[in-house]
Design an enzyme around this catalytic site. Structure first.
Site, PDB file in Angstrom:
ATOM      1  N   THR A   1       0.920  -1.177  -0.103  1.00  0.00           N
ATOM      2  CA  THR A   1       0.059  -0.090   0.065  1.00  0.00           C
ATOM      3  C   THR A   1       0.777   1.113  -0.170  1.00  0.00           C
ATOM      4  O   THR A   1       0.800   2.134  -0.666  1.00  0.00           O
ATOM      5  CB  THR A   1      -0.984  -0.020   1.188  1.00  0.00           C
ATOM      6  OG1 THR A   1      -1.829  -0.992   1.184  1.00  0.00           O
ATOM      7  CG2 THR A   1      -1.912   1.196   1.339  1.00  0.00           C
TER       8      THR A   1
ATOM      9  N   SER B   1       4.372  -6.936  -0.956  1.00  0.00           N
ATOM     10  CA  SER B   1       4.396  -7.184   0.404  1.00  0.00           C
ATOM     11  C   SER B   1       4.970  -8.451   0.862  1.00  0.00           C
ATOM     12  O   SER B   1       4.543  -9.272   0.252  1.00  0.00           O
ATOM     13  CB  SER B   1       2.903  -7.113   1.156  1.00  0.00           C
ATOM     14  OG  SER B   1       2.519  -5.848   0.927  1.00  0.00           O
TER      15      SER B   1
ATOM     16  N   HIS C   1       4.123 -10.313   3.550  1.00  0.00           N
ATOM     17  CA  HIS C   1       3.236 -11.235   4.179  1.00  0.00           C
ATOM     18  C   HIS C   1       2.319 -11.952   3.276  1.00  0.00           C
ATOM     19  O   HIS C   1       1.756 -13.069   3.866  1.00  0.00           O
ATOM     20  CB  HIS C   1       2.464 -10.384   5.266  1.00  0.00           C
ATOM     21  CG  HIS C   1       1.789  -9.507   4.693  1.00  0.00           C
ATOM     22  ND1 HIS C   1       0.139  -9.930   4.612  1.00  0.00           N
ATOM     23  CD2 HIS C   1       1.554  -8.422   3.985  1.00  0.00           C
ATOM     24  CE1 HIS C   1      -0.444  -8.975   4.134  1.00  0.00           C
ATOM     25  NE2 HIS C   1       0.259  -8.010   3.828  1.00  0.00           N
TER      26      HIS C   1
ATOM     27  N   CYS D   1      -9.207  -6.018   2.530  1.00  0.00           N
ATOM     28  CA  CYS D   1      -9.087  -4.569   2.713  1.00  0.00           C
ATOM     29  C   CYS D   1     -10.440  -3.833   2.857  1.00  0.00           C
ATOM     30  O   CYS D   1     -10.895  -2.888   3.120  1.00  0.00           O
ATOM     31  CB  CYS D   1      -8.160  -3.886   1.506  1.00  0.00           C
ATOM     32  SG  CYS D   1      -6.716  -4.639   1.719  1.00  0.00           S
TER      33      CYS D   1
ATOM     34  N   THR E   1      13.526   5.063  10.885  1.00  0.00           N
ATOM     35  CA  THR E   1      14.535   3.873  11.244  1.00  0.00           C
ATOM     36  C   THR E   1      14.064   2.404  10.623  1.00  0.00           C
ATOM     37  O   THR E   1      12.892   2.186  10.646  1.00  0.00           O
ATOM     38  CB  THR E   1      14.696   3.621  12.653  1.00  0.00           C
ATOM     39  OG1 THR E   1      14.876   5.047  13.252  1.00  0.00           O
ATOM     40  CG2 THR E   1      15.482   2.819  13.224  1.00  0.00           C
TER      41      THR E   1
ATOM     42  N   ASN F   1      -5.858 -10.353  -6.705  1.00  0.00           N
ATOM     43  CA  ASN F   1      -6.044 -11.081  -5.436  1.00  0.00           C
ATOM     44  C   ASN F   1      -7.367 -11.750  -5.056  1.00  0.00           C
ATOM     45  O   ASN F   1      -7.242 -12.650  -4.463  1.00  0.00           O
ATOM     46  CB  ASN F   1      -5.820  -9.992  -4.422  1.00  0.00           C
ATOM     47  CG  ASN F   1      -6.573  -8.518  -4.446  1.00  0.00           C
ATOM     48  OD1 ASN F   1      -6.523  -8.058  -5.675  1.00  0.00           O
ATOM     49  ND2 ASN F   1      -7.541  -8.340  -3.976  1.00  0.00           N
TER      50      ASN F   1
HETATM   51  N1  PLP Z   1      -2.249  -5.285  -4.018  1.00  0.00           N
HETATM   52  C1  PLP Z   1      -2.767  -6.476  -3.904  1.00  0.00           C
HETATM   53  C2  PLP Z   1      -2.826  -7.058  -5.139  1.00  0.00           C
HETATM   54  C3  PLP Z   1      -2.987  -7.030  -2.634  1.00  0.00           C
HETATM   55  O1  PLP Z   1      -3.554  -8.271  -2.654  1.00  0.00           O
HETATM   56  C4  PLP Z   1      -2.793  -6.429  -1.564  1.00  0.00           C
HETATM   57  C5  PLP Z   1      -3.292  -6.940  -0.221  1.00  0.00           C
HETATM   58  O2  PLP Z   1      -4.398  -7.654  -0.138  1.00  0.00           O
HETATM   59  C6  PLP Z   1      -1.977  -4.944  -1.413  1.00  0.00           C
HETATM   60  C7  PLP Z   1      -1.891  -4.465  -2.699  1.00  0.00           C
HETATM   61  C8  PLP Z   1      -2.190  -4.368  -0.191  1.00  0.00           C
HETATM   62  O3  PLP Z   1      -0.892  -4.921   0.508  1.00  0.00           O
HETATM   63  P1  PLP Z   1      -0.477  -4.497   1.810  1.00  0.00           P
HETATM   64  O4  PLP Z   1      -1.897  -4.471   2.931  1.00  0.00           O
HETATM   65  O5  PLP Z   1       0.315  -5.399   2.406  1.00  0.00           O
HETATM   66  O6  PLP Z   1      -0.020  -3.242   1.919  1.00  0.00           O
END
Ligand code: PLP
Length: 395
Positions: free
Chosen positions: A74, A201, A203, A327, A242, A153
């Site tokens: 993000t 990201s 995670h 989200c 940092t 996603n």
């Molecule tokens: N873009 C895509 C395709 C995602 O699947 C996600 C998270 O679900 C994001 C952006 C945002 O990632 P983050 O919440 O780790 O910033």
């Protein structure tokens, strides 16, 4: 919690124990600030930081100086889109994206529209694909950026990022790719691609939360954008604050593990296909969205006609799955991704996303299918719409 069958890996993944082990020293004895290089504790952290940068650059095939560590996709998306808009206004104010992009992209673009940006939202077809001719025709001499994700996603549908990059390069336009659901699952070779900016990201592939990167091309035509977060001199003056060194090390290890476990990708895909076969066999009237397209190996997006996704989740407490992107959980709006593919509201509400990981077992899939079969049949039994559908009164 112990018995939970976790099928929501596109939302987030469990940190791999190997990743955690490598992170722990930087949360305990090796707690130095990587910029405090006057003494050994700081130098140890600095060495870990640069090692992580070099190793990640190796895997992505780019230069270490092209990597900016951020708090995740993000932030990287905000840095890239706002930054390009701010710095390239002498060329124009036009940005092109797809209607099925992640909210992080769409919300940033809505913000830029309020500042004067002109945004074209390319439609996708019923399989979730954009039309490359339409993209090419949409690019004008005022277009400063094309912003298309690598893999969706919600549906897992893959966009042809190499071809999109070529179109952009031929038309002299920058290409930003949100590769959050791609990296860790598929190969990426930035040196030989036409991608100018890219983010992800950690995670999403068994690394820690709150850490990611923005890749910004420095070679050939270097890209200049302002920093989003003013502060210290960290990250080539691009991102003050940092360094989160434990997470940066964790991100490196997660990426190395994913890179070294490519054989697992095929077995995740086999498990995903098995899930879809079993559900199709055991539950009538389901639709697998995006199935006609190339899809990322772990993702399945399924409409259960006349059984609301939220009700299936309520009736299946042992399963972790999702009605869409994490989200936007809590909003009542139907998924914009599914709507962009032409699904009506009722079908959008009757859809669930399943996303598997390297740890998903066949036993878990079998149990999940049985739980889903029972939940869907219970919901449909009580649904007047389902009985009207069965009588052929509605579609
Ligand atoms: N873009 C895509 C395709 C995602 O699947 C996600 C998270 O679900 C994001 C952006 C945002 O990632 P983050 O919440 O780790 O910033």
């Amino acid at each position: 919690m112990l018995d939970l069958i976790y099928l929501d890996n596109n939302s987030t993944t469990r940190v791999d124990p190997i990743v955690l082990e490598k992170m722990i020293p930087f949360l305990s004895n090796a707690y130095g600030n990587p910029l405090s290089t006057q003494y050994a504790l700081g130098r140890t952290a600095n060495q870990a930081l640069e090692e992580a940068r070099n190793n990640i650059a190796d895997i992505l095939n780019c230069s270490p100086s092209e990597i900016i560590f951020t708090s995740g996709a993000t932030e990287s998306i905000n840095m890239a889109l706002r930054g390009i808009y701010e710095n390239y206004q002498t060329k124009g104010n036009h940005i092109i994206t797809a209607a099925s992009e992640h909210k992080a992209v769409l919300s940033t673009l809505h913000y830029l529209e309020k500042k004067g940006a002109h945004v074209t939202y390319l439609p996708v077809d019923q399989n979730g694909n954009i039309d490359l001719d339409q993209l090419s025709n949409a690019i004008t001499d005022k277009t400063i950026l094309v912003c298309i994700m690598a893999a969706n996603n919600e549906t897992g549908v893959i966009h042809p990022i190499d071809m999109i990059g070529e179109v952009c390069r031929n038309k002299n336009t920058l290409f930003f790719c949100d590769a959050t659901q791609w990296v860790g699952k598929k190969e990426i070779d930035l040196h030989n691609s036409s991608i100018d900016l890219l983010c992800f990201s950690s995670h999403k592939h068994h690394g820690p939360k709150g850490i990611g990167i923005l890749y910004k091309r420095n070679k050939r035509r270097p890209i200049q954008i302002p920093s989003l977060i003013a502060g210290g001199l960290q990250e080539y003056n691009m991102r003050g604050g940092t360094h989160n060194i434990a997470s940066i090390v964790g991100m490196q290890v997660a990426l190395q593990l994913a890179d070294g476990q490519k054989d697992k990708l095929h077995s995740i895909e086999e498990m995903r296909n098995y899930l879809e076969e079993q559900l199709t066999e055991r539950i009538e009237h389901i639709i697998i969205n995006g199935k006609q397209s190339l899809r990322i190996n772990n993702t399945s997006n399924i409409t259960f006609k006349y059984a609301r996704g939220s009700e299936i989740i309520l009736n299946s407490p042992k399963l972790a799955m999702s009605t869409g992107s994490a989200c936007v959980t809590g909003t009542r709006d139907p998924s914009h991704v599914l709507k962009s593919m032409g699904l009506n509201d009722e079908d959008c509400y009757s859809t669930l996303r399943f996303s598997l990981s390297k740890w998903t077992t066949q036993q878990e899939v079998d149990s999940a299918v049985e739980i889903l079969r029972r939940s869907v049949s219970k919901i449909r039994e009580e649904s007047p719409l389902w009985s009207m559908f069965k009588q052929g009164i509605i579609d």
